[in-house]
Design a protein around this motif. Structure first.
Motif, PDB file in Angstrom:
ATOM      1  N   VAL A 153      99.576  95.153  10.371  1.00  0.00           N
ATOM      2  CA  VAL A 153      99.314  93.716  10.388  1.00  0.00           C
ATOM      3  C   VAL A 153      98.565  93.348   9.112  1.00  0.00           C
ATOM      4  N   ILE A 176     103.803  92.885   9.709  1.00  0.00           N
ATOM      5  CA  ILE A 176     103.614  91.525  10.209  1.00  0.00           C
ATOM      6  C   ILE A 176     102.609  90.792   9.331  1.00  0.00           C
ATOM      7  N   ASP A 177     102.908  89.535   9.008  1.00  0.00           N
ATOM      8  CA  ASP A 177     101.953  88.715   8.271  1.00  0.00           C
ATOM      9  C   ASP A 177     102.176  87.245   8.612  1.00  0.00           C
ATOM     10  N   ALA A 178     101.089  86.485   8.655  1.00  0.00           N
ATOM     11  CA  ALA A 178     101.171  85.061   8.972  1.00  0.00           C
ATOM     12  C   ALA A 178     101.799  84.263   7.828  1.00  0.00           C
ATOM     13  N   GLN A 210     104.604  84.999  10.915  1.00  0.00           N
ATOM     14  CA  GLN A 210     104.317  85.202  12.336  1.00  0.00           C
ATOM     15  C   GLN A 210     102.846  85.552  12.532  1.00  0.00           C
ATOM     16  N   LYS A 211     102.234  84.957  13.560  1.00  0.00           N
ATOM     17  CA  LYS A 211     100.835  85.219  13.868  1.00  0.00           C
ATOM     18  C   LYS A 211     100.727  86.083  15.120  1.00  0.00           C
ATOM     19  N   VAL A 212      99.958  87.142  15.009  1.00  0.00           N
ATOM     20  CA  VAL A 212      99.711  87.980  16.181  1.00  0.00           C
ATOM     21  C   VAL A 212      98.920  87.172  17.209  1.00  0.00           C
ATOM     22  N   THR A 213      99.346  87.246  18.466  1.00  0.00           N
ATOM     23  CA  THR A 213      98.641  86.531  19.535  1.00  0.00           C
ATOM     24  C   THR A 213      97.938  87.480  20.499  1.00  0.00           C
ATOM     25  N   THR A 227     103.646  88.440  18.848  1.00  0.00           N
ATOM     26  CA  THR A 227     103.358  87.352  17.910  1.00  0.00           C
ATOM     27  C   THR A 227     103.853  86.037  18.509  1.00  0.00           C
ATOM     28  N   ASP A 228     103.665  84.951  17.769  1.00  0.00           N
ATOM     29  CA  ASP A 228     104.149  83.654  18.245  1.00  0.00           C
ATOM     30  C   ASP A 228     105.665  83.532  18.138  1.00  0.00           C
ATOM     31  N   LYS A 229     106.313  84.598  17.581  1.00  0.00           N
ATOM     32  CA  LYS A 229     107.769  84.522  17.422  1.00  0.00           C
ATOM     33  C   LYS A 229     108.515  85.758  17.926  1.00  0.00           C
ATOM     34  N   THR A 231     108.260  90.136  19.807  1.00  0.00           N
ATOM     35  CA  THR A 231     107.561  91.281  20.396  1.00  0.00           C
ATOM     36  C   THR A 231     108.002  92.541  19.664  1.00  0.00           C
TER      37      THR A 231
END
Length: 453
Positions: A153, A176-178, A210-213, A227-229, A231
């Motif tokens: 992340v 993963i990165d926002a 994508q932001k990790v939730t 994430t918000d988009k 799994t």
């Protein structure tokens, strides 16, 4: 002179060694909460990937070496409070729990930075780790041996280097990165597009924008990153979101930026007399914008730490500021940058333009002549160089150090066009590619001769 130093990585080690050499009569006490000093964290990915077999090579000093200089190094000791007016501190021995006081004439704060760790649901699950120090790197190596699906992340330098290392070791990797792009703080889209393509071609899954939730797991161990988009399956998660300055000890006592970075002058002095700071705990003067900024780099740290010692008794040598010059190797691509990207320049409110050239770095009659992509960013009105980025299969990254000097000295594009570089077919063309970038942005020529009086 009694000198207390808090923290002993890049800046701390440089400050301590130089202080001991310059002031042999000084009584120097170092407080370090870890069990090691001077770890080169920029080598974590190389260590994790197996390229560095002996981790001792990632250390360039030790308590024993400091002791030989007459330094009293208190390992596994954490400073819990500082009174900069009274010139006192309180420290805790992390082995025994004992708390004791100390005094100082000069205080050097080199407390560094710490990873940003958001409070996601499921963060307490096992196999979610950080990547900052030597102990972290050993944990990553140990846990990666049993992991098949690894999620990183944060797509900064550390994150990108780690996914490459894991992929080369046969792991299935997701990054993963926002942000919508990797390395967005360092490079413009012309470069990140190519790097992202390379990562995908090597089988790395990119989950950008994508932001990790939250995290989910079984039997106390992480199994999914949500994430918000989407799994993503994960046996191991490495958190590399970014860093914050570790400066709580001095809050309210010295001037800081909004993020807690200590503001120092050109002699590494804080706003409080006899209190100095250096490294990732500090803001640095950023020459492209002429403002203080938070740019945590080992190069900045060792320069600042060295200058602390030089200026400890009286102002002697000024810090020239930084361009934030950095480099990275991703698979076969050699990449480096300095100063502002075009995106960052516009975000800073500067009226910026750029020249982008792609040319073979040496004559085509040579057996090989790989292309180089160079982008130079400049201010439209003043024509002052603001930044540059380079990428090639051949290692031409040292050219970015040249541009760094150009920015340092407020050079203009037309000066870059005609500056003296050597020519030799093994290495370059009669017009060096740096010259070519300058030539691509020459000022307009007047169409009428101006009368001379």
């Amino acid at each position: 002179m009694k000198v207390a130093v808090i923290g002993c990585t890049h800046a701390g080690t440089a400050a301590i060694v130089n202080t001991a050499k310059l002031y042999p009569d000084a009584e120097i006490t170092v407080y370090e909460r870890n069990d090691n000093i001077s770890f080169l964290s920029c080598g974590i990915a190389l260590y994790v990937g197996g390229m560095v077999e002996d981790p001792q090579g990632l250390f360039y000093s030790s308590p024993q070496q400091l002791a030989e200089l007459g330094v009293n190094t208190k390992m596994r000791h954490e400073v819990v409070s500082v009174d900069t007016d009274a010139k006192t501190l309180q420290a805790r021995n992390l082995e025994t729990g004992e708390v004791f006081g100390d005094t100082f004439d000069k205080l050097i704060v080199t407390t560094g930075s710490w990873p940003i760790v958001p409070k996601f649901e499921g963060s307490e699950l096992d196999n979610i780790v950080l990547s900052k120090n030597f102990n972290h790197s050993n944990t990553i190596i140990e846990k990666a041996q049993q992991a098949n699906h690894i999620v990183v992340v944060g797509a900064g330098y550390i994150g990108v280097e780690l996914v490459e290392a894991f992929q080369l070791n046969g792991k299935q990797v997701t990054l993963i990165d926002a942000e919508d792009r990797i390395l967005s703080k360092y490079l413009d889209p012309e470069y990140t597009d190519k790097i992202e393509q390379s990562l995908r071609e090597h089988g790395i899954e990119l989950a950008l924008g994508q932001k990790v939730t939250r995290f989910e797991g079984e039997n106390g161990k992480v199994t999914k990153v949500i994430t918000d988009k989407g799994t993503y399956a994960a046996d191991l998660v490495i958190m590399c979101i970014g860093f914050r300055p570790n400066t709580d000890l001095l809050k309210g006592q010295v001037d800081m930026l909004g993020n807690g970075a200590i503001v120092v002058d050109e002699y590494m002095r804080t706003s409080k007399s006899d209190v100095y700071a250096a490294g990732d705990s500090c803001a640095v003067f950023y020459n492209p914008t002429s403002k203080h900024a938070y740019i945590p780099l080992a190069t900045n740290a060792v320069r600042m730490g060295t200058l602390v010692a030089r200026n400890l008794v009286a102002p002697t040598v000024k810090y020239m500021g930084t361009q934030g010059t950095s480099g990275i190797k991703i698979y076969e691509d050699n990449i480096a940058g300095t100063g502002l990207t075009e995106t960052a320049a516009k975000d800073a409110g500067l009226d910026a333009e750029a020249v982008l050239i792609t040319d073979n770095y040496r004559p085509e009659f040579m057996p090989t002549h790989e292309p180089v992509m160079l982008k130079v960013v400049y201010e439209k009105n003043t024509r002052r160089i603001l930044g540059a980025q380079i990428m090639s299969k051949v290692d031409l990254t040292q050219s970015i150090n040249t541009i760094s000097v150009c920015i340092q000295n407020s050079m203009k594009m037309e000066e870059l066009a005609f500056v003296d570089f050597f020519f030799q077919p093994h290495y370059n063309k009669p017009w060096n590619f740096l010259n070519s970038a300058g030539l691509g942005a020459l000022p307009e020529v007047p169409q009428r001769e101006t009368a001379h009086v």
